[in-house]
Design an enzyme around this catalytic site. Structure first.
Site, PDB file in Angstrom:
ATOM      1  N   HIS A  63      31.951  52.710 -37.474  1.00  0.00           N
ATOM      2  CA  HIS A  63      31.090  51.554 -37.180  1.00  0.00           C
ATOM      3  C   HIS A  63      31.090  50.574 -38.346  1.00  0.00           C
ATOM      4  O   HIS A  63      31.011  49.365 -38.139  1.00  0.00           O
ATOM      5  CB  HIS A  63      29.682  52.032 -36.847  1.00  0.00           C
ATOM      6  CG  HIS A  63      29.643  52.939 -35.655  1.00  0.00           C
ATOM      7  ND1 HIS A  63      30.040  52.524 -34.404  1.00  0.00           N
ATOM      8  CD2 HIS A  63      29.322  54.253 -35.537  1.00  0.00           C
ATOM      9  CE1 HIS A  63      29.940  53.528 -33.555  1.00  0.00           C
ATOM     10  NE2 HIS A  63      29.509  54.603 -34.222  1.00  0.00           N
ATOM     11  N   ASP A  72       8.645  32.241 -31.509  1.00  0.00           N
ATOM     12  CA  ASP A  72       8.238  30.915 -31.038  1.00  0.00           C
ATOM     13  C   ASP A  72       7.000  31.118 -30.163  1.00  0.00           C
ATOM     14  O   ASP A  72       6.425  32.224 -30.124  1.00  0.00           O
ATOM     15  CB  ASP A  72       9.394  30.189 -30.333  1.00  0.00           C
ATOM     16  CG  ASP A  72       9.732  30.786 -28.968  1.00  0.00           C
ATOM     17  OD1 ASP A  72       9.158  31.839 -28.604  1.00  0.00           O
ATOM     18  OD2 ASP A  72      10.582  30.205 -28.271  1.00  0.00           O
ATOM     19  N   CYS A 132      11.434  35.611 -28.885  1.00  0.00           N
ATOM     20  CA  CYS A 132      11.279  34.378 -28.126  1.00  0.00           C
ATOM     21  C   CYS A 132      11.278  34.795 -26.660  1.00  0.00           C
ATOM     22  O   CYS A 132      11.248  35.992 -26.370  1.00  0.00           O
ATOM     23  CB  CYS A 132      12.337  33.335 -28.482  1.00  0.00           C
ATOM     24  SG  CYS A 132      14.037  33.757 -28.063  1.00  0.00           S
ATOM     25  N   THR A 148      13.463  34.794 -24.032  1.00  0.00           N
ATOM     26  CA  THR A 148      14.588  35.657 -23.639  1.00  0.00           C
ATOM     27  C   THR A 148      15.135  36.482 -24.790  1.00  0.00           C
ATOM     28  O   THR A 148      15.899  37.427 -24.568  1.00  0.00           O
ATOM     29  CB  THR A 148      15.761  34.796 -23.132  1.00  0.00           C
ATOM     30  OG1 THR A 148      16.118  33.893 -24.197  1.00  0.00           O
ATOM     31  CG2 THR A 148      15.394  34.014 -21.886  1.00  0.00           C
ATOM     32  N   HIS A 191      25.011  51.940 -34.475  1.00  0.00           N
ATOM     33  CA  HIS A 191      26.382  51.419 -34.372  1.00  0.00           C
ATOM     34  C   HIS A 191      26.587  50.079 -35.058  1.00  0.00           C
ATOM     35  O   HIS A 191      27.681  49.795 -35.528  1.00  0.00           O
ATOM     36  CB  HIS A 191      26.784  51.259 -32.898  1.00  0.00           C
ATOM     37  CG  HIS A 191      26.998  52.572 -32.201  1.00  0.00           C
ATOM     38  ND1 HIS A 191      27.585  52.667 -30.966  1.00  0.00           N
ATOM     39  CD2 HIS A 191      26.695  53.851 -32.572  1.00  0.00           C
ATOM     40  CE1 HIS A 191      27.653  53.943 -30.594  1.00  0.00           C
ATOM     41  NE2 HIS A 191      27.107  54.679 -31.553  1.00  0.00           N
TER      42      HIS A 191
HETATM   43  C1  RB5 Z   1      10.931  28.660 -24.655  1.00  0.00           C
HETATM   44  O1  RB5 Z   1      10.541  28.121 -23.457  1.00  0.00           O
HETATM   45  C2  RB5 Z   1      12.209  29.442 -24.509  1.00  0.00           C
HETATM   46  O2  RB5 Z   1      13.272  28.602 -24.240  1.00  0.00           O
HETATM   47  C3  RB5 Z   1      12.490  30.255 -25.759  1.00  0.00           C
HETATM   48  O3  RB5 Z   1      11.409  31.085 -26.013  1.00  0.00           O
HETATM   49  C4  RB5 Z   1      13.691  31.173 -25.723  1.00  0.00           C
HETATM   50  O4  RB5 Z   1      13.698  31.947 -24.566  1.00  0.00           O
HETATM   51  C5  RB5 Z   1      14.970  30.523 -25.991  1.00  0.00           C
HETATM   52  O5  RB5 Z   1      16.019  31.181 -26.153  1.00  0.00           O
END
Ligand code: RB5
Length: 148
Positions: free
Chosen positions: A135, A10, A67, A69, A100
């Site tokens: 595994h 993203d 993304c 996180t 694993h």
């Molecule tokens: C975008 O702001 C953020 O929410 C997205 O990149 C991600 O971290 C969502 O899980």
């Protein structure tokens, strides 16, 4: 393994994705880029699903998703029965999700690691084989059994 890989992100992962596309190309990988293609705000599932479908269908052996996180991408990718997406923020985890969990998608938390760290994680992910054995037995128990 075939030197072919898919990548999706993203807006939060866009810059790191561009960097990794260049890195993988220089390593001789054919990279199928599912976007996004700019830092404009987008919704990560719109990019996760096409990558998941390409890996699930066997068109691609492996994928990478990014993304902010890594959590939204992981949650979306893992809705697909044929996907084992592993979120890694250290090279050791990049290796263990292959060894694993036989992960077929590496997910990176772009807002929490540097480009150099991403390359180290990616390198260990790509260099590590699945161990099988116990595994595989555990992986076979991952799917939710259908209720009669
Ligand atoms: C975008 O702001 C953020 O929410 C997205 O990149 C991600 O971290 C969502 O899980």
């Amino acid at each position: 393994m075939e030197k072919k890989i898919g990548i999706a992100c993203d807006h939060a992962g866009y810059e790191m994705k561009e960097f990794l596309v260049g890195y993988l190309g220089a390593q001789g990988y054919e990279v199928l880029d599912f976007g996004t293609d700019s830092p404009e705000s987008v919704d990560y599932p719109d990019f996760a699903h096409p990558l998941a479908e390409a890996v699930e269908s066997g068109e691609l052996p492996l994928g990478i998703a990014l993304c902010g996180t890594g959590e939204g991408m992981s949650m979306t990718l893992n809705k697909h029965q044929g996907i084992r997406a592993g979120l890694a923020w250290a090279p050791e985890i990049g290796a263990l999700i292959r060894q694993h969990n036989n992960a077929n998608v590496l997910v990176l938390p772009a807002r929490f690691i540097t480009n150099d760290e991403a390359v180290n994680i990616l390198d260990t992910f790509l260099a590590t084989e699945f161990e099988g054995g116990r595994h595989q037995r555990r992986i076979d128990k991952m799917a939710v059994a259908k209720k009669e």
